[in-house]
Motif scaffolding. Structure first.
Motif, PDB file in Angstrom:
ATOM      1  N   ARG A   1       6.913  21.396  11.854  1.00  0.00           N
ATOM      2  CA  ARG A   1       6.329  22.646  11.383  1.00  0.00           C
ATOM      3  C   ARG A   1       4.868  22.695  11.826  1.00  0.00           C
ATOM      4  NH1 ARG A   1       7.620  21.370   5.241  1.00  0.00           N
ATOM      5  NH2 ARG A   1       6.682  19.474   6.069  1.00  0.00           N
ATOM      6  N   PRO A   2       4.294  23.872  11.986  1.00  0.00           N
ATOM      7  CA  PRO A   2       2.862  23.943  12.325  1.00  0.00           C
ATOM      8  C   PRO A   2       2.026  23.177  11.295  1.00  0.00           C
ATOM      9  CG  PRO A   2       3.888  26.096  12.560  1.00  0.00           C
ATOM     10  CD  PRO A   2       4.919  25.204  11.928  1.00  0.00           C
ATOM     11  N   GLY A   3       1.193  22.287  11.788  1.00  0.00           N
ATOM     12  CA  GLY A   3       0.339  21.503  10.905  1.00  0.00           C
ATOM     13  C   GLY A   3       0.893  20.137  10.551  1.00  0.00           C
ATOM     14  N   ASP A   4       2.167  19.866  10.929  1.00  0.00           N
ATOM     15  CA  ASP A   4       2.756  18.565  10.602  1.00  0.00           C
ATOM     16  C   ASP A   4       2.054  17.406  11.298  1.00  0.00           C
ATOM     17  OD1 ASP A   4       4.575  19.417   8.804  1.00  0.00           O
ATOM     18  OD2 ASP A   4       6.349  19.102  10.043  1.00  0.00           O
ATOM     19  N   GLY A   5       1.326  17.695  12.374  1.00  0.00           N
ATOM     20  CA  GLY A   5       0.660  16.626  13.114  1.00  0.00           C
ATOM     21  C   GLY A   5      -0.656  16.186  12.510  1.00  0.00           C
ATOM     22  N   ALA A   6      -1.093  16.833  11.438  1.00  0.00           N
ATOM     23  CA  ALA A   6      -2.355  16.452  10.807  1.00  0.00           C
ATOM     24  C   ALA A   6      -2.243  15.045  10.221  1.00  0.00           C
ATOM     25  CB  ALA A   6      -2.722  17.447   9.713  1.00  0.00           C
ATOM     26  N   PRO A   7      -3.264  14.202  10.390  1.00  0.00           N
ATOM     27  CA  PRO A   7      -3.212  12.844   9.824  1.00  0.00           C
ATOM     28  C   PRO A   7      -2.995  12.876   8.319  1.00  0.00           C
ATOM     29  CG  PRO A   7      -5.042  13.065  11.355  1.00  0.00           C
ATOM     30  CD  PRO A   7      -4.495  14.447  11.146  1.00  0.00           C
ATOM     31  N   ARG A   8      -2.177  11.949   7.843  1.00  0.00           N
ATOM     32  CA  ARG A   8      -1.839  11.876   6.430  1.00  0.00           C
ATOM     33  C   ARG A   8      -2.528  10.694   5.761  1.00  0.00           C
ATOM     34  NH1 ARG A   8       3.059  14.122   4.866  1.00  0.00           N
ATOM     35  NH2 ARG A   8       2.549  13.212   2.825  1.00  0.00           N
ATOM     36  N   ALA A   9      -3.030  10.912   4.556  1.00  0.00           N
ATOM     37  CA  ALA A   9      -3.632   9.836   3.773  1.00  0.00           C
ATOM     38  C   ALA A   9      -2.531   9.022   3.110  1.00  0.00           C
ATOM     39  CB  ALA A   9      -4.562  10.412   2.720  1.00  0.00           C
ATOM     40  N   VAL A  10      -2.680   7.701   3.162  1.00  0.00           N
ATOM     41  CA  VAL A  10      -1.730   6.776   2.543  1.00  0.00           C
ATOM     42  C   VAL A  10      -2.509   5.797   1.681  1.00  0.00           C
ATOM     43  CG1 VAL A  10      -0.047   4.935   2.956  1.00  0.00           C
ATOM     44  CG2 VAL A  10      -0.065   6.956   4.424  1.00  0.00           C
ATOM     45  N   THR A  11      -2.106   5.631   0.444  1.00  0.00           N
ATOM     46  CA  THR A  11      -2.740   4.645  -0.429  1.00  0.00           C
ATOM     47  C   THR A  11      -2.307   3.245   0.006  1.00  0.00           C
ATOM     48  OG1 THR A  11      -2.657   6.225  -2.256  1.00  0.00           O
ATOM     49  CG2 THR A  11      -3.055   3.907  -2.820  1.00  0.00           C
ATOM     50  N   LEU A  12      -3.262   2.343   0.154  1.00  0.00           N
ATOM     51  CA  LEU A  12      -2.971   0.984   0.614  1.00  0.00           C
ATOM     52  C   LEU A  12      -3.400  -0.021  -0.451  1.00  0.00           C
ATOM     53  CD1 LEU A  12      -2.085  -1.015   2.853  1.00  0.00           C
ATOM     54  CD2 LEU A  12      -4.445  -0.934   3.697  1.00  0.00           C
ATOM     55  N   ILE A  13      -2.456  -0.872  -0.866  1.00  0.00           N
ATOM     56  CA  ILE A  13      -2.733  -1.948  -1.815  1.00  0.00           C
ATOM     57  C   ILE A  13      -2.429  -3.269  -1.117  1.00  0.00           C
ATOM     58  CG2 ILE A  13      -2.171  -2.955  -4.058  1.00  0.00           C
ATOM     59  CD1 ILE A  13      -1.210  -0.202  -4.955  1.00  0.00           C
ATOM     60  N   PRO A  14      -3.445  -3.996  -0.619  1.00  0.00           N
ATOM     61  CA  PRO A  14      -3.185  -5.259   0.079  1.00  0.00           C
ATOM     62  C   PRO A  14      -2.491  -6.298  -0.796  1.00  0.00           C
ATOM     63  CG  PRO A  14      -5.374  -4.460   0.583  1.00  0.00           C
ATOM     64  CD  PRO A  14      -4.856  -3.589  -0.529  1.00  0.00           C
ATOM     65  N   GLY A  15      -2.861  -6.350  -2.080  1.00  0.00           N
ATOM     66  CA  GLY A  15      -2.176  -7.249  -2.998  1.00  0.00           C
ATOM     67  C   GLY A  15      -2.678  -8.676  -2.975  1.00  0.00           C
ATOM     68  N   ASP A  16      -1.801  -9.604  -3.354  1.00  0.00           N
ATOM     69  CA  ASP A  16      -2.155 -11.019  -3.501  1.00  0.00           C
ATOM     70  C   ASP A  16      -1.560 -11.855  -2.376  1.00  0.00           C
ATOM     71  OD1 ASP A  16      -3.540 -10.820  -6.055  1.00  0.00           O
ATOM     72  OD2 ASP A  16      -1.569 -10.402  -6.930  1.00  0.00           O
ATOM     73  N   GLY A  17      -2.008 -13.110  -2.308  1.00  0.00           N
ATOM     74  CA  GLY A  17      -1.418 -14.078  -1.389  1.00  0.00           C
ATOM     75  C   GLY A  17      -1.444 -13.620   0.051  1.00  0.00           C
ATOM     76  N   VAL A  18      -0.260 -13.514   0.673  1.00  0.00           N
ATOM     77  CA  VAL A  18      -0.170 -13.106   2.065  1.00  0.00           C
ATOM     78  C   VAL A  18      -0.345 -11.598   2.237  1.00  0.00           C
ATOM     79  CG1 VAL A  18       1.369 -15.038   2.583  1.00  0.00           C
ATOM     80  CG2 VAL A  18       2.350 -12.802   2.019  1.00  0.00           C
ATOM     81  N   GLY A  19      -0.403 -10.868   1.129  1.00  0.00           N
ATOM     82  CA  GLY A  19      -0.495  -9.419   1.202  1.00  0.00           C
ATOM     83  C   GLY A  19      -1.600  -8.902   2.102  1.00  0.00           C
ATOM     84  N   PRO A  20      -2.854  -9.356   1.922  1.00  0.00           N
ATOM     85  CA  PRO A  20      -3.927  -8.871   2.802  1.00  0.00           C
ATOM     86  C   PRO A  20      -3.681  -9.172   4.280  1.00  0.00           C
ATOM     87  CG  PRO A  20      -4.859  -9.869   0.830  1.00  0.00           C
ATOM     88  CD  PRO A  20      -3.387 -10.152   0.789  1.00  0.00           C
ATOM     89  N   LEU A  21      -3.040 -10.312   4.574  1.00  0.00           N
ATOM     90  CA  LEU A  21      -2.747 -10.658   5.969  1.00  0.00           C
ATOM     91  C   LEU A  21      -1.770  -9.662   6.590  1.00  0.00           C
ATOM     92  CD1 LEU A  21      -2.320 -14.554   5.996  1.00  0.00           C
ATOM     93  CD2 LEU A  21      -3.964 -13.238   7.330  1.00  0.00           C
ATOM     94  N   VAL A  22      -0.669  -9.378   5.883  1.00  0.00           N
ATOM     95  CA  VAL A  22       0.368  -8.534   6.482  1.00  0.00           C
ATOM     96  C   VAL A  22      -0.019  -7.060   6.448  1.00  0.00           C
ATOM     97  CG1 VAL A  22       2.221 -10.194   6.093  1.00  0.00           C
ATOM     98  CG2 VAL A  22       1.694  -8.536   4.306  1.00  0.00           C
ATOM     99  N   THR A  23      -0.767  -6.630   5.429  1.00  0.00           N
ATOM    100  CA  THR A  23      -1.213  -5.232   5.436  1.00  0.00           C
ATOM    101  C   THR A  23      -2.261  -5.004   6.524  1.00  0.00           C
ATOM    102  OG1 THR A  23      -2.796  -5.731   3.654  1.00  0.00           O
ATOM    103  CG2 THR A  23      -0.685  -4.760   3.009  1.00  0.00           C
TER     104      THR A  23
END
Length: 362
Positions: free
Chosen positions: A30-52
């Motif tokens: 649809r027109p406008g679908d190409g606009a960048p989308r905001a995504v909430t990111l939670i790196p988390g614990d342990g290996v979480g920050p590495l993989v995110t």
């Protein structure tokens, strides 16, 4: 010239003048679908920050139309900060690493809190063979869909009197509806309901009643049922017989982890949690397992599961070509067998896997 010779000659002439094959139109935005989308990111614990962080690097490398709002959340908090909840409600989509879940002590899981707060009632884990990754079983392609907000796993329990704890179990027909709808939209052939209705005749009996009723509305999809203990035995002996599996909350957690282990390990299986309004994507199986401290110190966590979950997220956001590019790159790296973390029989670091994926992006 005989007629039977004219037709082949005409076919030769027309085939030589046909237009070259072009890419078919599979998605009309649809027109406008190409606009960048905001995504909430939670790196988390342990290996979480590495993989995110691995996901962030790959998204940047392929110029994916997403940007992240990052929040520092850890599993030892008493509850998910309200600003994080508001961010997910605003953005509709979240990507997260594992959050450490305390054992006992009355501290509830933040993973469960998120699912209940956002009503992410359906958990989906896709367990499938990856070419180049040897496993004991072939032709495994199982989707485990589990109810995510009710039942024992959701923490619905209380102490009636000292020494007596009561656990509550509910069943909802909406998870059955979601499972059949998923199968229908993804050209899946069979839905299997996993239960223990031979013992829990009321609670699991109601679950089966819901599944049976919904099944009648999808006559093109085969429906069957299996008791959960037999299900586990069948999974480890002949997993290729399963297609889509729909389960109550607690059983689904066990079945998904078993299926993931069979298909290649929890480190490579993608997943997500979805409700009517929001979706949270994370490692499909053992999302609460944040990894050993040694893996974190050595920076050798496996990012494949979260990368594939991110491809699911891109498809959810209606960016299918970016999802295809990411999935293809990850599968190429796995098939080459050069860059594998320890759980896949190698000794590569997280960064080496990320660099290999980026190098394979089309």
């Amino acid at each position: 010239m005989a007629r039977r010779h004219i037709i082949p000659l005409l076919n030769q002439l027309t085939s030589s003048t046909r237009l070259p094959l072009t890419r078919s139109v599979t998605y009309m935005p649809r027109p406008g679908d190409g606009a960048p989308r905001a995504v909430t990111l939670i790196p988390g614990d342990g290996v979480g920050p590495l993989v995110t962080n691995a996901v962030e690097q790959v998204m940047e490398a392929m110029h994916a139309p997403v940007f992240f709002e990052k929040y520092d959340v850890h599993g030892d908090l008493s509850k998910v900060p309200q600003e994080v909840i508001e961010s997910i409600k605003k953005n509709k989509v979240c990507l997260k690493g594992g959050l450490r879940t305390p054992v006992g002590g009355g501290v509830s899981s933040l993973n469960v809190q998120l699912r209940k707060e956002l009503d992410l009632y359906a958990s989906l884990v896709n367990c499938f063979n990856l070419p180049g990754l040897p496993t004991r079983h072939e032709n495994v392609d199982i989707v485990v869909i589990r109810e995510n907000t009710e039942g024992e796993y959701s923490g619905l329990e209380h102490e009636v009197v000292p020494g007596v704890v009561e656990s509550l179990k509910f069943c909802s027909e909406r998870i059955a509806k979601y499972a059949f709808e998923y199968a229908y939209l993804n050209n899946r052939k069979t839905v299997t309901a996993v239960h223990k209705a031979n013992i829990m005749k009321l609670a699991d009996g109601l679950f089966l009643e819901s599944c049976r009723e919904i099944a009648t509305k999808y006559p093109s999809i085969k429906y069957n049922e299996i008791i959960v203990d037999n299900c586990c035995m069948q999974l480890v002996s002949k997993p290729e017989q399963f297609d889509v599996m729909v389960t109550p909350n607690l059983y689904g957690n066990l079945v998904a982890n078993t299926a993931a282990g069979i298909a290649g390990g929890t480190g490579v299986m993608p997943g997500g949690n979805v409700g009517a309004d929001h979706a949270v994507f994370e490692q499909g199986a053992s999302a609460g397992n944040v990894g050993k401290d040694k893996i974190v110190q050595q920076k050798k966590a496996n990012p494949v599961a979260l990368l594939l979950s991110s491809a699911m997220m891109l498809r959810h956001l209606q960016f299918p070509s970016f999802a295809d590019r990411l999935e293809t790159a990850v599968k190429r790296v796995i098939s080459e067998g050069k860059y594998r973390t320890k759980d896949l029989g190698g000794d590569s670091s997280t960064q080496e896997v990320v660099d290999a994926v980026i190098a394979n992006l089309d």
